[in-house]
Design a protein around this motif. Sequence first.
Motif, mmCIF file in Angstrom:
data_model
loop_
_atom_site.group_PDB
_atom_site.id
_atom_site.type_symbol
_atom_site.label_atom_id
_atom_site.label_comp_id
_atom_site.label_asym_id
_atom_site.label_seq_id
_atom_site.Cartn_x
_atom_site.Cartn_y
_atom_site.Cartn_z
ATOM 1 N N GLY A 151 0.848 -1.192 0.000
ATOM 2 C CA GLY A 151 0.000 0.000 0.000
ATOM 3 C C GLY A 151 0.876 1.231 0.000
ATOM 4 N N PRO A 152 0.289 2.388 -0.220
ATOM 5 C CA PRO A 152 1.090 3.607 -0.350
ATOM 6 C C PRO A 152 1.840 4.009 0.920
ATOM 7 N N VAL A 153 1.247 3.823 2.089
ATOM 8 C CA VAL A 153 1.923 4.205 3.331
ATOM 9 C C VAL A 153 3.089 3.269 3.601
ATOM 10 N N VAL A 154 2.864 1.973 3.429
ATOM 11 C CA VAL A 154 3.944 1.000 3.618
ATOM 12 C C VAL A 154 5.050 1.267 2.604
ATOM 13 N N ALA A 155 4.674 1.549 1.361
ATOM 14 C CA ALA A 155 5.671 1.828 0.325
ATOM 15 C C ALA A 155 6.515 3.042 0.691
ATOM 16 N N LEU A 156 5.882 4.101 1.158
ATOM 17 C CA LEU A 156 6.622 5.304 1.520
ATOM 18 C C LEU A 156 7.521 5.065 2.729
ATOM 19 N N ASP A 157 7.004 4.383 3.743
ATOM 20 C CA ASP A 157 7.824 4.068 4.915
ATOM 21 C C ASP A 157 9.019 3.199 4.517
ATOM 22 N N ARG A 158 8.806 2.283 3.610
ATOM 23 C CA ARG A 158 9.872 1.412 3.104
ATOM 24 C C ARG A 158 10.934 2.234 2.360
ATOM 25 N N ILE A 159 10.497 3.220 1.597
ATOM 26 C CA ILE A 159 11.426 4.091 0.878
ATOM 27 C C ILE A 159 12.269 4.904 1.865
ATOM 28 N N VAL A 160 11.647 5.422 2.903
ATOM 29 C CA VAL A 160 12.387 6.176 3.922
ATOM 30 C C VAL A 160 13.433 5.271 4.583
ATOM 31 N N ALA A 161 13.039 4.051 4.924
ATOM 32 C CA ALA A 161 13.988 3.120 5.540
ATOM 33 C C ALA A 161 15.129 2.805 4.580
ATOM 34 N N LEU A 207 11.659 5.962 -4.887
ATOM 35 C CA LEU A 207 10.525 6.876 -4.997
ATOM 36 C C LEU A 207 10.098 7.015 -6.455
ATOM 37 N N ASP A 208 11.071 7.145 -7.359
ATOM 38 C CA ASP A 208 10.747 7.206 -8.796
ATOM 39 C C ASP A 208 10.032 5.937 -9.239
ATOM 40 N N ALA A 209 10.530 4.780 -8.800
ATOM 41 C CA ALA A 209 9.902 3.508 -9.175
ATOM 42 C C ALA A 209 8.483 3.417 -8.616
ATOM 43 N N ALA A 210 8.288 3.893 -7.388
ATOM 44 C CA ALA A 210 6.954 3.837 -6.771
ATOM 45 C C ALA A 210 5.960 4.734 -7.501
ATOM 46 N N ALA A 211 6.449 5.813 -8.088
ATOM 47 C CA ALA A 211 5.558 6.736 -8.792
ATOM 48 C C ALA A 211 4.923 6.087 -10.018
ATOM 49 N N THR A 212 5.583 5.086 -10.576
ATOM 50 C CA THR A 212 5.044 4.415 -11.764
ATOM 51 C C THR A 212 4.457 3.049 -11.449
ATOM 52 N N ASP A 213 4.540 2.655 -10.187
ATOM 53 C CA ASP A 213 4.018 1.357 -9.762
ATOM 54 C C ASP A 213 2.504 1.466 -9.579
ATOM 55 N N PRO A 214 1.737 0.592 -10.213
ATOM 56 C CA PRO A 214 0.288 0.691 -10.016
ATOM 57 C C PRO A 214 -0.101 0.403 -8.555
#
Length: 127
Positions: A90-100, A114-121
Amino acid sequence: MLLTDARRPARTRPDGPLVPLAEQDRSRRHPDLIAEGTRLVRHALTTTPIGPYQLQAAIAALHAEARDAADTDWKQILGLYDLLHSITPGPVVALDRIVAAATVHGPAAGLDRLDAAATDPAPPAPR
């Protein structure tokens, strides 16, 4: 919940604004709640099937147990976020994972993720 509540006094200033993690006065935390919370997390991780709540609690325990921001075990937190993302993306988990990841591997790695997540459905909504 104990671990979140244990950290609450250090997370906000007396007049209300949030305090960044690196600036938190960890002496304001409740050590008795941290001890009980980490005991419960360890028990849950060893006696029940691993699920999102156990992983979220384990991440909270690592933050709570760190004596200061520099003492935080970000490699272990990243590993837990990787597991959490594999079972409940999910988006929150993805963002927290990116920060880590950025904390462990540096800002460039975080920006790449972050760039990869922006294009990830987005994952399908839970039913």
